[in-house]
Each structure stands twice: as C-alpha cells, then as structure tokens.
Design a protein around this motif. Structure first.
Motif, PDB file in Angstrom:
ATOM      1  N   VAL A 170       0.864  -1.183   0.000  1.00 22.01           N
ATOM      2  CA  VAL A 170       0.000   0.000   0.000  1.00 22.01           C
ATOM      3  C   VAL A 170       0.898   1.229   0.000  1.00 22.01           C
ATOM      4  CG1 VAL A 170      -1.823   1.250   1.184  1.00 22.01           C
ATOM      5  CG2 VAL A 170      -1.785  -1.255   1.244  1.00 22.01           C
ATOM      6  N   ASN A 171       0.739   2.082  -1.005  1.00 17.29           N
ATOM      7  CA  ASN A 171       1.589   3.271  -1.094  1.00 17.29           C
ATOM      8  C   ASN A 171       1.061   4.378  -0.202  1.00 17.29           C
ATOM      9  OD1 ASN A 171      -0.686   4.042  -2.447  1.00 17.29           O
ATOM     10  ND2 ASN A 171       0.305   4.404  -4.409  1.00 17.29           N
ATOM     11  N   ARG A 172       1.679   5.547  -0.272  1.00 15.90           N
ATOM     12  CA  ARG A 172       1.290   6.665   0.590  1.00 15.90           C
ATOM     13  C   ARG A 172      -0.100   7.193   0.291  1.00 15.90           C
ATOM     14  NH1 ARG A 172       6.881  10.304   0.587  1.00 15.90           N
ATOM     15  NH2 ARG A 172       8.220   8.694   1.538  1.00 15.90           N
ATOM     16  N   ASP A 173      -0.543   7.036  -0.965  1.00 13.51           N
ATOM     17  CA  ASP A 173      -1.876   7.510  -1.339  1.00 13.51           C
ATOM     18  C   ASP A 173      -2.972   6.522  -0.994  1.00 13.51           C
ATOM     19  OD1 ASP A 173      -0.653   9.738  -2.359  1.00 13.51           O
ATOM     20  OD2 ASP A 173      -0.461   8.889  -4.375  1.00 13.51           O
ATOM     21  N   GLY A 174      -2.610   5.356  -0.459  1.00  9.76           N
ATOM     22  CA  GLY A 174      -3.609   4.375  -0.084  1.00  9.76           C
ATOM     23  C   GLY A 174      -3.953   3.385  -1.171  1.00  9.76           C
ATOM     24  N   TYR A 175      -3.211   3.376  -2.274  1.00  6.36           N
ATOM     25  CA  TYR A 175      -3.481   2.452  -3.365  1.00  6.36           C
ATOM     26  C   TYR A 175      -2.612   1.204  -3.222  1.00  6.36           C
ATOM     27  CZ  TYR A 175      -5.827   6.397  -5.596  1.00  6.36           C
ATOM     28  OH  TYR A 175      -6.653   7.444  -5.876  1.00  6.36           O
ATOM     29  N   ILE A 176      -3.139   0.080  -3.672  1.00  6.48           N
ATOM     30  CA  ILE A 176      -2.397  -1.178  -3.662  1.00  6.48           C
ATOM     31  C   ILE A 176      -1.602  -1.262  -4.958  1.00  6.48           C
ATOM     32  CG2 ILE A 176      -2.582  -3.685  -3.595  1.00  6.48           C
ATOM     33  CD1 ILE A 176      -5.147  -3.373  -2.025  1.00  6.48           C
ATOM     34  N   VAL A 177      -0.306  -1.301  -4.833  1.00  3.85           N
ATOM     35  CA  VAL A 177       0.582  -1.330  -5.991  1.00  3.85           C
ATOM     36  C   VAL A 177       1.549  -2.496  -5.837  1.00  3.85           C
ATOM     37  CG1 VAL A 177       0.439   1.159  -6.381  1.00  3.85           C
ATOM     38  CG2 VAL A 177       2.207   0.258  -4.881  1.00  3.85           C
ATOM     39  N   GLN A 178       2.275  -2.784  -6.933  1.00  6.57           N
ATOM     40  CA  GLN A 178       3.267  -3.845  -6.901  1.00  6.57           C
ATOM     41  C   GLN A 178       4.463  -3.406  -6.061  1.00  6.57           C
ATOM     42  OE1 GLN A 178       4.321  -5.135 -10.797  1.00  6.57           O
ATOM     43  NE2 GLN A 178       5.544  -6.858 -10.109  1.00  6.57           N
ATOM     44  N   GLU A 179       4.979  -4.331  -5.272  1.00  4.24           N
ATOM     45  CA  GLU A 179       6.054  -3.978  -4.346  1.00  4.24           C
ATOM     46  C   GLU A 179       7.324  -3.573  -5.090  1.00  4.24           C
ATOM     47  OE1 GLU A 179       8.431  -5.863  -0.502  1.00  4.24           O
ATOM     48  OE2 GLU A 179       6.821  -6.972  -1.487  1.00  4.24           O
ATOM     49  N   CYS A 180       7.676  -4.289  -6.146  1.00  4.09           N
ATOM     50  CA  CYS A 180       8.871  -4.000  -6.944  1.00  4.09           C
ATOM     51  C   CYS A 180       8.448  -3.568  -8.339  1.00  4.09           C
ATOM     52  CB  CYS A 180       9.779  -5.222  -7.028  1.00  4.09           C
ATOM     53  SG  CYS A 180      10.425  -5.771  -5.434  1.00  4.09           S
ATOM     54  N   SER A 181       9.099  -2.560  -8.859  1.00  4.06           N
ATOM     55  CA  SER A 181       8.794  -2.088 -10.198  1.00  4.06           C
ATOM     56  C   SER A 181       9.339  -3.057 -11.241  1.00  4.06           C
ATOM     57  CB  SER A 181       9.397  -0.697 -10.404  1.00  4.06           C
ATOM     58  OG  SER A 181      10.808  -0.751 -10.310  1.00  4.06           O
ATOM     59  N   HIS A 182       8.920  -2.857 -12.492  1.00  4.85           N
ATOM     60  CA  HIS A 182       9.370  -3.728 -13.572  1.00  4.85           C
ATOM     61  C   HIS A 182      10.874  -3.600 -13.784  1.00  4.85           C
ATOM     62  CE1 HIS A 182      10.013  -4.982 -17.797  1.00  4.85           C
ATOM     63  NE2 HIS A 182       9.080  -5.869 -17.508  1.00  4.85           N
ATOM     64  N   GLU A 183      11.402  -2.406 -13.637  1.00  5.07           N
ATOM     65  CA  GLU A 183      12.840  -2.216 -13.805  1.00  5.07           C
ATOM     66  C   GLU A 183      13.628  -2.940 -12.712  1.00  5.07           C
ATOM     67  OE1 GLU A 183      16.046   1.471 -14.251  1.00  5.07           O
ATOM     68  OE2 GLU A 183      13.904   1.861 -13.928  1.00  5.07           O
ATOM     69  N   GLU A 184      13.136  -2.898 -11.492  1.00  4.74           N
ATOM     70  CA  GLU A 184      13.809  -3.605 -10.403  1.00  4.74           C
ATOM     71  C   GLU A 184      13.781  -5.115 -10.617  1.00  4.74           C
ATOM     72  OE1 GLU A 184      12.840  -0.366  -6.850  1.00  4.74           O
ATOM     73  OE2 GLU A 184      11.798  -2.283  -6.938  1.00  4.74           O
ATOM     74  N   LEU A 185      12.645  -5.624 -11.078  1.00  5.94           N
ATOM     75  CA  LEU A 185      12.564  -7.056 -11.351  1.00  5.94           C
ATOM     76  C   LEU A 185      13.459  -7.452 -12.520  1.00  5.94           C
ATOM     77  CD1 LEU A 185       8.718  -7.612 -10.927  1.00  5.94           C
ATOM     78  CD2 LEU A 185      10.516  -8.243  -9.325  1.00  5.94           C
ATOM     79  N   THR A 186      13.578  -6.575 -13.513  1.00  4.18           N
ATOM     80  CA  THR A 186      14.421  -6.883 -14.668  1.00  4.18           C
ATOM     81  C   THR A 186      15.886  -6.963 -14.279  1.00  4.18           C
ATOM     82  OG1 THR A 186      12.832  -5.786 -16.127  1.00  4.18           O
ATOM     83  CG2 THR A 186      15.055  -6.113 -16.981  1.00  4.18           C
ATOM     84  N   ASN A 187      16.340  -6.058 -13.445  1.00  2.28           N
ATOM     85  CA  ASN A 187      17.753  -5.994 -13.074  1.00  2.28           C
ATOM     86  C   ASN A 187      18.084  -6.781 -11.812  1.00  2.28           C
ATOM     87  OD1 ASN A 187      18.198  -4.225 -15.247  1.00  2.28           O
ATOM     88  ND2 ASN A 187      17.625  -2.462 -13.999  1.00  2.28           N
ATOM     89  N   MET A 188      17.125  -7.491 -11.266  1.00  2.00           N
ATOM     90  CA  MET A 188      17.392  -8.262 -10.048  1.00  2.00           C
ATOM     91  C   MET A 188      18.393  -9.375 -10.345  1.00  2.00           C
ATOM     92  SD  MET A 188      14.640  -9.925  -7.431  1.00  2.00           S
ATOM     93  CE  MET A 188      13.984  -8.286  -7.122  1.00  2.00           C
ATOM     94  N   ALA A 189      19.379  -9.507  -9.496  1.00  2.00           N
ATOM     95  CA  ALA A 189      20.451 -10.478  -9.723  1.00  2.00           C
ATOM     96  C   ALA A 189      19.902 -11.899  -9.664  1.00  2.00           C
ATOM     97  CB  ALA A 189      21.550 -10.290  -8.681  1.00  2.00           C
ATOM     98  N   PRO A 190      20.353 -12.784 -10.576  1.00  3.45           N
ATOM     99  CA  PRO A 190      19.896 -14.182 -10.536  1.00  3.45           C
ATOM    100  C   PRO A 190      20.503 -14.923  -9.350  1.00  3.45           C
ATOM    101  CG  PRO A 190      21.573 -13.899 -12.226  1.00  3.45           C
ATOM    102  CD  PRO A 190      21.278 -12.529 -11.689  1.00  3.45           C
ATOM    103  N   THR A 191      19.852 -15.983  -8.965  1.00  3.36           N
ATOM    104  CA  THR A 191      20.314 -16.794  -7.848  1.00  3.36           C
ATOM    105  C   THR A 191      21.296 -17.859  -8.349  1.00  3.36           C
ATOM    106  OG1 THR A 191      18.453 -18.306  -8.095  1.00  3.36           O
ATOM    107  CG2 THR A 191      18.149 -16.399  -6.657  1.00  3.36           C
ATOM    108  N   ALA A 192      21.893 -18.551  -7.406  1.00  5.69           N
ATOM    109  CA  ALA A 192      22.812 -19.635  -7.767  1.00  5.69           C
ATOM    110  C   ALA A 192      22.084 -20.768  -8.477  1.00  5.69           C
ATOM    111  CB  ALA A 192      23.507 -20.159  -6.504  1.00  5.69           C
ATOM    112  N   TRP A 193      20.830 -21.018  -8.107  1.00  8.51           N
ATOM    113  CA  TRP A 193      20.051 -22.061  -8.776  1.00  8.51           C
ATOM    114  C   TRP A 193      19.774 -21.688 -10.226  1.00  8.51           C
ATOM    115  CZ3 TRP A 193      18.849 -26.864  -9.034  1.00  8.51           C
ATOM    116  CH2 TRP A 193      17.718 -27.287  -9.728  1.00  8.51           C
TER     117      TRP A 193
END
Length: 739
Positions: A170-193
C-alpha cells in the motif's frame, strides 16, 4: 586430441551460456548444429571413400559427448549398447558436476551479499556520525541502522524475482501497488540455482541430446539371421533375444525419452509462460541459451532446430536399407528449414541470418553430393563429392571466422562509441554542475524581481530549463555570462529605483518630488490624444479654445470611472498610471491657465467679438490635487517616471509659486457639479479648508504670547540683582541651576 577438442567445445558452450551475449550464443549454436548435421550425414551408408569418411566421426566426437570412433573402439571394445548407455548416463554425469558448481555459486553470492551488507552499514554509520556532528536530523539514519542489526546468514531465503511479481504493498496515497517495479525485477540479480539450471540446460541439450537420441533409435533397428537369432542392425555382437539386452533397452528408452522429448518440452513451455519476462536477468540466466539472438516473437526457434536435427537423425537411423531415400528425405527437411529461415524474420542481426543460411546451404549441397555419388558410382563422382564436401565445409569455417571478426569490429566500435558517449555525458554533467554553480548567485537575485517581469526567468531556474539550455554542447560561456550580467543588472536597477522611490530623507524626497511635478506639468500638460486631435484638425496644439475645454471636460468624465476603480483597488495596472497622472496634470494646468487669464482680464471671444461664457475653475489656483494611488512598492522592479510624483501633503505647493491673483478678480466659488470627482469632498479637504483660518489665528496668538513672555523675562533679568554673587564669591551648583 579428439577429447581435447571436445573439452574445448564444451567449455565454449558453458562460457556462452553464462555470458548473456547474443552474438556469442548464436555463433556457438550455429557451429555446433552445423557439424552435428554433418555427422548425421555419415549415418547414411552412401559409400563415401575413406578419405572423406574420417570427417564424420571427427564432427560427431568434437560437438557431442559421443566416444564412438575407431580409436575408442580399439581401446574400449564397447558394444553399441554400452555406447548408448554411456550417452544416457552422460546427462547424469553433467547433473552431478552441477552440484559443486551450485555450491560454489551459492557461497560466492553469500559472501558478496554479506560484504555489501557490511559496506552499507559502515556507510550509514559514517553518515550518522556526520549528521550528529552537524546537528542534523538523524532519526531516519537511526531507523535504518536499527533495521540492519543482524547480518545475513547462509540459510536465509533467497529473493526470487518470479515470487515478487505477485507481491503488493500500500503506497502513501492508499493504493495497492506492486512492491517491486518492472525495472527492479528486470535488473534483479539471478540466484545460484538460476545459474546452475541455465548451465545444465545448455550443456546437456547441445552436448548430450544428439548422441542420446541416436543411440536410442539405433537400439530399435534390428535384423534377423535365419537359424541364428536377432541382432542389432548396427552391431551384430548384440543379440536382442537376451535378457540383458531387454534391461538395457528399457533403461535407454526411458532415459532417452525423458531427456530428448520431455526436457525440451518443459523448457519451451516455461519460456512460453515467461514470454513477458525474456529481458529479465533471471530468465536470461536460466533459458537465455535457448532464445538469445532471436527476435522476441521467434523465441521458440531453437525448438524448430531441435526438431530438424531429430528428423535428420530419425531418417538416417530408421532407413538404413534405402540410403538414397534417406538422403533425399533429409534434403527435403533441410530445404524446408532453409525456406523458413529465408521467409521468417528469425534473427535479430542480418549477419547471423546469413551465417545460418550458408550453413544450411553447405549441408544441403553435401547431402546432394552424397546422393549423386551413391547413384552414379564412378570415380569422378567420388572425387567431385569429396572435393565439394571438403571445400564447402572449409569455406563455411572461413566465413564463420570472418563473421566473428566482423562482430568483434562492431563490438570494438560500439565500445568506443559507448566510451565516447560516456565521456560526453560526463562532460555534460560537469557542464550542468558548472552552470548550476555559476547561476546560484543569480537565482536569489532573480527571486527579488517583480513577478510579472521575472516569472519566466524564475521558472527557468526552478524547472532547470535554463540549465538545460546552457548545458547544451552549442552553448558558449559568453551566453552564460550574458545571462548572469543581465540578472545582476536587473537586480542593481531594482535596488536603485527602490532607494530612489522610497527615500529615508523627507526633505530631499519633497524637493525631488516637487521638481518632478514641475517637470511633468510642463511636459504633460496636454495628453497625447488631445495633441493628436488638434494636429489633425490643423489647429495650434498649444492654443486654448472651447474645444480644449470641451475636450478637458470629456477627458474628466472619461477618467472619472477609471479613477473611481483605481481608488477602490490598490493593485491598478502600471500602464494606466501615466494616463491618470497626465489627466491630473492637465486639469491643474487648465485651472492655472484660467486663473492667469482672469487676472489679465483676457477671455476668448467668438467671431463677432463677443465674449464666450466663462467657465469657473473647479479648483482654486493654489490647489494641488492628491497624486494617483500606485501599487505596492515592495515588489516593483520598474516604475514609470511619471508615477514617481508623490506628494506628502495635498496642501504642498510646487517649487515655483503661482502668480498672485487679485482678490477683486476672483469670483465666488460655485458648488461642484454632481458626479464631478475633482472636488474638495472627493479629496477630503473640506475640513482642512474650514480649519485653516482658526489655525492661523491660533498660531498668531501663540506667537505673540511667546514673544511677550520672552521680553518680560529679559527685562526681569536685567533689573534683578539678587542672583548676582558678590565679587570674589563663587556660585553654588544650585544657584547655577536656578540661573
């Protein structure tokens, strides 16, 4: 030597799988697929000569985990069932090798994460100490340090980008949004698996898939010898009636079906489900070797390549009795693949498409050469086929190397462009910062300007438009200096006008305003509109006539409404101040002119010499009206010269006194006309006029009484001697105070 070449190719596949570079992936796959298809041509018994037949096992051994070759047969003396079992279990060997690789990647990732955690904590501690020394607010830093109380442990849950897609907040305006943005998910480091799974897919599908499928299909094709038994078609040492063969066959078929069919199906099904995440680092690490280099809409093309190689192997293994039919069916499969490559926009780069096309053309000509040699059965045909096979494959290798060189040159050029772009961006950043530092002094000065005059400049400072404009490569330092000097000049002009208009010396201010009033009366005794009308009519602009009087009355009536609005509102427009001051000065000049004519007994006459009706002056000759009300001067950056006529008192007279008028020539004052704004009541002077005689009488009485008292005290001091001390006697301080 063949094993060394096999290890080199295997290492190249591993490096390409972990590189995330489309060029490296495409070149590795095209090279491996080309020689695997060439090795498949050797499975068809077309009667190749011994000089040519050696190229097929070399291609098979170097591009796969297969050990089937003449030296291996002499050394190991394995049957075909043993080779097939080895191909199936090679997948398990690669899976076992991935376990230590996973442990290594897991430990490396943990150590990196722990090092970043300690570095972040040290940085926060330094910021917290610096903030406390400077007296700044440290609550947010303290909260962050409290949250970083415990370092990460090895057994902590690893962040998965696929799981964070469904995570909300829930953001500051009271709306339910995705926790991580698309850019953050795109650049998220891969795991060892992810790294381990991607390496397993690349090595097994390209090094184990072809020999496993070939060995499993060869276990199906059998031949029967009368009165002896049934044997494998490719190896008469393996009898299919034996119980051990059935066990081998069951294991090989189950393992081959799971690996050659189910594993690619699962991989490409997952790619289809994750088609929107093909640019994510996690997806590229897992399945990047299968789709990198292809257009996004053709991510499935590697499945088509596997189907092509599977059909070629199936035709070559299942039709050993009819080699020409197998060759022509293989030619049809290759032609279909070539047509699809030419018709569909598969590859991202044109050079990669040409390389794939040339590879298929070389394989197609090789199959046709083998079919020609098998059908003709002549020495010339064998020489032509052998020469075509060697020449075309060598030409393909040379073109392959030229493509790599071209891509390397392109990468070098791209690297140089990226470096130059980085230098330009850094230079632009430095220029932007220099412009900000150069304009920081003018920013405060620009806010002191009048909002109407400096709104664009202030907005340019606030939204960085001025900085962006001056930071362009074409902007010179002279332009920046010009903007600085302009703003400084405007600021100095504001201060000068403010000090001139709001003076602290009342005497100097009164003298200055009186002089300006006299100058304005002289210059603006007649407004521009009346001057223009008189010039157009051909009359003397300075002469007085009825038209002038009528014009003045009309001007007075027109200006009355504007004056009423100006009195009601202090925020009158600047462009109307000049006109209103001019009207005041015109009326004053008219009244003075009428008074002077009355004093000289001059009055305009008509054509017959008769005097016209006399117009009584609205104001007495010595009256000076109140100046027009101006806007607030605290934020005025420019003031018209005429608007600086400010009189401290309506009774103040100009520097040059008007000519005295005989009292006999002055007629009684008439009552003002209704609706006329230029009256005593309008300027609130009636009470002042009535109180003037009383004040003058009181001043005269006070002056006479003071004069009498001073004279009496002086006379008393001269006649009295009681206060004079005897000669030689000193006066006390009380007697001095009495004196």
């Amino acid at each position: 030597m063949l094993l060394a070449a096999q290890l080199v190719v295997w290492r190249r596949v591993c490096v390409a799988a972990q590189s995330y570079i489309a060029t490296s992936v495409i070149y590795t796959k095209v090279f491996v697929s080309h020689f695997q298809m060439l090795a498949t041509l050797g499975l068809i018994d077309l009667g190749w000569p011994n000089a040519v037949g050696i190229i097929f096992p070399i291609s098979r051994v170097t591009t796969s985990v297969s050990l089937k070759s003449f030296p291996a047969d002499c050394l190991l003396k394995w049957s075909h069932a043993s080779y097939a079992m080895y191909s199936v279990f090679s997948v398990c060997v690669f899976a076992a090798l991935c376990v230590p690789y996973y442990c290594y990647m897991r430990i490396t990732a943990f150590l990196k994460l722990r090092g970043e955690w300690y570095a972040t904590k040290r940085e926060l501690e330094d910021k917290y100490i610096a903030a406390r020394r400077n007296g700044d607010d440290t609550r947010s830093l303290k909260h962050k340090l409290e949250r970083m109380r415990n370092p990460p442990e090895f057994g902590d849950t690893v962040t998965n980008a696929y799981d964070l897609v469904l995570k909300t907040k829930v953001n500051r305006d009271g709306y339910i949004v995705q926790e991580c943005s698309h850019e953050e998910l795109t650049n998220m480091a891969p795991t060892a698996w992810d790294s381990t799974l991607g390496l397993f897919y690349a090595t097994t599908l390209y090094m184990c898939w072809m020999p496993t499928l070939t060995g499993a299909l060869r276990m199906i094709r059998t031949t029967e010898i009368e009165d002896i038994g049934t044997y494998l078609y490719v190896d008469y040492s393996v009898q299919t009636n034996a119980a051990s063969f059935k066990v081998y066959l069951t294991i090989i078929l189950l393992g081959a079906s799971m690996f050659t069919a189910y594993m690619p199906y699962v991989a490409f099904k997952t790619l289809r489900e994750r088609s929107e995440t093909l640019t994510w680092m996690k997806t590229m690490t897992r399945y990047g070797f299968l789709y990198l280099g292809f257009n996004p809409e053709r991510y499935y093309w590697e499945l088509v390549v596997f189907m092509r190689k599977g059909m070629l192997v199936s035709i070559a293994v299942l039709l050993p009795d009819t080699p020409l039919l197998a060759a022509y069916l293989s030619v049809g499969v290759i032609q279909l693949s070539l047509a699809l490559v030419l018709l569909l926009d598969v590859y991202e780069r044109e050079r990669h498409r040409r390389l794939e096309t040339i590879s298929l053309v070389v394989i197609l000509i090789s199959y046709n050469s083998g079919a020609l040699m098998s059908s003709v059965r002549h020495a010339v045909s064998e020489i032509i086929a052998s020469f075509a096979l060697y020449f075309l494959n060598v030409a393909f290798v040379l073109y392959f190397m030229s493509c790599i060189r071209g891509d390397l040159e392109d990468e070098v050029i791209a690297a140089k462009l990226a470096s130059e772009r980085k230098d330009v961006e850094s230079e632009e950043y430095l220029r932007r910062e220099a412009v900000k530092r150069a304009l920081v002094d003018t920013h405060q000065a620009s806010r002191a300007l009048h909002p109407r005059m400096a709104s664009d400049l202030i907005a340019a400072f606030d939204n960085q438009t001025l900085v962006e404009e001056l930071s362009k490569p074409g902007a010179s330092d002279l332009k920046l200096k010009h903007v600085q000097l302009s703003v400084h000049l405007e600021s100095i002009r504001n201060k000068w006008r403010q000090s001139k208009s709001v003076s602290n010396d009342p005497v100097a201010r009164r003298d200055y305003e009186t002089a300006v009033l006299a100058l304005e009366r002289k210059k603006a005794a007649m407004d521009h509109e009346r001057w223009r009308r008189r010039v157009e009519a051909g009359a003397d602009p300075g002469a007085d006539s009825d038209g002038a009087d009528v014009g003045s009355v009309a001007s007075e009536s027109r200006s009355s409404e504007g004056e009423r609005k100006s009195v009601e509102s202090d925020d009158s427009a600047f462009d109307r101040v000049d006109a209103r001051v001019m009207q005041y000065n015109e009326i004053i000049a008219q009244q003075r002119l009428l008074a002077e004519r009355e004093a000289r007994r001059e009055w305009p006459t008509d054509a017959l010499g008769r005097e016209l009706e006399r117009v009584e002056p609205t104001y007495p000759p010595e009256y000076v009206p109140r100046p027009p009300r101006l806007p607030a001067q605290d934020s005025v950056s420019w003031t018209p010269p005429s608007a600086e006529i400010m009189l401290s008192s309506p009774l103040q007279s100009p520097t040059k006194a008007p000519r005295p008028t005989p009292s006999a020539s002055v007629k009684p004052h008439k009552p003002p006309k209704p609706g006329d704004p230029f009256t005593y009541d309008y300027f609130e002077l009636t009470a002042v006029r009535d109180a003037l005689p009383t004040v003058e009488k009181q001043m005269q009485d006070l002056e006479s009484s003071i004069t009498a008292n001073v004279a009496a005290s002086r006379a008393h001091a001269s006649t009295s001697t009681s206060l004079v001390p005897p000669p030689g006697e000193r006066q006390s301080w009380r007697e001095r105070m009495n004196d």
